[in-house]
Enzyme design. Structure first.
Site, PDB file in Angstrom:
ATOM      1  CE  LYS A  85      -3.836   2.018   2.748  1.00  0.00           C
ATOM      2  NZ  LYS A  85      -4.935   1.744   3.778  1.00  0.00           N
ATOM      3  CB  SER A 160      -8.034   3.932   2.696  1.00  0.00           C
ATOM      4  OG  SER A 160      -7.237   3.248   3.699  1.00  0.00           O
ATOM      5  CB  SER A 184      -8.442   0.937   5.722  1.00  0.00           C
ATOM      6  OG  SER A 184      -9.158   2.110   5.508  1.00  0.00           O
TER       7      SER A 184
HETATM    8  N1  GLN Z   1     -13.261   4.198   6.371  1.00  0.00           N
HETATM    9  C1  GLN Z   1     -12.384   4.686   7.451  1.00  0.00           C
HETATM   10  C2  GLN Z   1     -12.275   5.936   7.541  1.00  0.00           C
HETATM   11  O1  GLN Z   1     -12.719   6.517   6.608  1.00  0.00           O
HETATM   12  C3  GLN Z   1     -11.377   3.699   7.784  1.00  0.00           C
HETATM   13  C4  GLN Z   1     -10.095   4.155   7.085  1.00  0.00           C
HETATM   14  C5  GLN Z   1      -8.945   3.182   7.573  1.00  0.00           C
HETATM   15  O2  GLN Z   1      -9.122   2.248   8.110  1.00  0.00           O
HETATM   16  N2  GLN Z   1      -7.920   3.757   7.181  1.00  0.00           N
HETATM   17  O3  GLN Z   1     -11.835   6.605   8.380  1.00  0.00           O
END
Ligand code: GLN
Length: 485
Positions: A85, A160, A184
């Protein structure tokens, strides 16, 4: 034998098997790496799962093949390619966090997890797409354009870590690393029909992971199987003096995971995870999976967890508060985006942050500063910390009774592209099933458990006790061994 394994088959093979075939000499790392590189070149212009494709992968694979031949590299994953990532620092390779702010950032060092995969002899295929600074659930806020879900036309891959999940689902990487602050790893794994493990907080070093919300962030694997995730967890976990929050963890016994028996295990099902707002198909698939465990001898019990109601506000207050202070380092001075034609220091700060950050990141910085401001600190931030203590208590009580807690990963299957950009609140609500786990640092895994009426993958979430990755991986492997997906 080598001739019998064609490129098509290589792309479909799980990472552990590829490692075995490379070790036994039936395949070389160069063969495997070039199969993936060709596939990336052919398919990724549409899927957009990578921000950067490595131009050194084949040379690295050749060096690794030499070392394997000489017996210098003997690890499980030696020679196996991996995708990383783009918020995990890779020395000499762009690490953009999918943001204009870091669109010129070439780290001078490797994250601890990257050092570990390199020492193992894994080949980095490239850096995967994501929501900007890992803030989002759709991979649509990337400065480099959205990633497409390979499982459904016009659907988001989740986020994400949407690039990592889509790359594995589209056979553009056998395994990938993601990060999970509030879901994410698990939610994109669920949307793309692959397996994703969010390890216990502290088990995997955060050194070199670009910080979003430091008390919640955790790196973990996304793979085709629970066994791949188990072996990858063993590789990347371990105490690291460069991460103050790192903790000694138990390595997972992969053989025990493979042979895991659910008989006599106790499963807790929180009613609130199946309440209003959860798709009927999602509910049905997850309950069928639970029934499978029950048929194999596990005891299933439902219980109340009313604190779920506070999951979203607690998470968004804590995450934004930490994000706004973590992101204050991007000021156009030391590194990152610097605009042209600034007149003074204040102008530099304002212009670099206004032009370098996208909408969602700015929204979170503003929210974070608001909840930390002196007038609102007690009303919001302190309240969130109190709620965190109650959430911990609820899980402690649950795990006094159950070995695992099972629910859906997300209330829905993959959303339509473009649907949530205009309605951030709706997007935030989609995190209801995942965020609690980060707030209390528990391990959880997302396992594909069938499809909805439109053929989109549904994910089951198996949550475990702190440092008990082995049990949740065991449940997941048991389900996959039963031919379920
Ligand atoms: N969807 C969550 C957010 O927008 C989780 C994001 C993540 O785990 N990086 O914060």
């Amino acid at each position: 034998m080598a001739d019998m394994i064609n490129n098509e088959e290589i792309l479909k093979t799980d990472a552990l098997t590829l490692g075995k075939l490379i070790k036994s000499g039936e395949l070389t790392s160069v063969q495997v790496t070039s199969a993936f590189m060709d596939a990336i070149r052919a398919k990724d212009p549409v899927i957009n799962s990578y921000i950067t494709i490595s131009d050194a992968a084949l040379d690295e694979a050749a060096l690794i093949d030499e070392k394997i031949k000489k017996g210098e590299l003997t690890g499980t994953f030696a020679g196996v390619p991996v995708a990383v990532k783009d918020n995990i620092c890779t020395k000499g390779m762009l690490t953009s966090c999918a943001s204009r702010m870091l669109s010129n950032f070439i780290p001078p060092y490797d994250a601890t997890v990257v050092s570990k995969i390199k020492e193992e002899g894994m080949v980095i295929l490239g850096k995967t797409n994501m929501d900007e600074f890992a803030m989002g659930s759709t991979t649509e806020t990337s400065y480099y354009g959205p990633t497409v879900n390979p499982c459904g036309e016009n659907r988001v891959p989740g986020g994400s870590s949407g690039g990592s999940a889509a790359a594995v689902a589209a056979d553009l990487a056998p395994i990938a690393l993601g990060s999970d602050t509030g879901g994410s790893i698990r939610q994109p794994a669920s949307f793309c029909g692959v397996t994703g493990l969010k390890p216990t907080y502290g088990t995997v070093s955060r050194y070199g992971l670009v910080a979003f919300a430091s008390s919640l962030d955790q790196i973990g694997p996304i793979g085709k199987t629970a066994l791949d995730c188990a072996a990858m967890f063993n590789l990347i976990s371990g105490i690291d003096e460069r991460d103050e929050s790192s903790a000694e963890s138990r390595k997972v016994d992969v053989e025990a995971v493979k042979d895991f028996d659910v008989k006599g295990k106790k499963i807790g099902i929180p009613n609130e995870y199946f309440g209003e707002g959860i798709d009927a198909d999602v509910k049905a698939r997850v309950m069928e999976a639970v029934k499978y465990f029950e048929d194999n001898g596990a005891a299933v019990e439902t219980f109340e967890m009313p604190i779920v109601e506070y999951a979203i506000p607690t998470y968004y207050i804590i995450a934004c508060a930490e994000a706004c202070s973590n992101l204050s380092r991007y000021d156009g001075v030391k590194y990152g985006y610097r605009p042209e034609g600034v007149d003074n220091l204040m102008d530099l700060y304002i212009k670099s942050r206004s032009e370098g950050f996208g909408m969602e990141v700015k929204r979170r910085i503003m929210l974070g500063n608001f909840v930390l401001s002196s007038g609102y600190y007690d009303a919001y931030y302190n309240k969130a910390l109190q709620a965190k203590a109650l959430i911990k208590k609820a899980f402690d009580e649950a795990f006094a009774r159950y070995d695992v807690v099972i629910g859906p990963v997300a209330p829905t299957t993959a959303l339509k592209a473009g649907e949530s950009l205009s309605d951030p609140l709706k997007m935030y609500l989609g995190d209801i099933c995942t965020v609690l786990i980060n707030i209390v640092g528990l391990p959880a895994i997302s396992v594909p458990c069938g499809n909805d009426g439109e053929g989109l993958p549904v994910g089951m979430q198996i949550i475990g006790k702190h440092f008990d990755e082995e049990t949740i991986l065991g449940f997941a492997a048991n389900f996959q061994k039963g031919g379920r997906s």
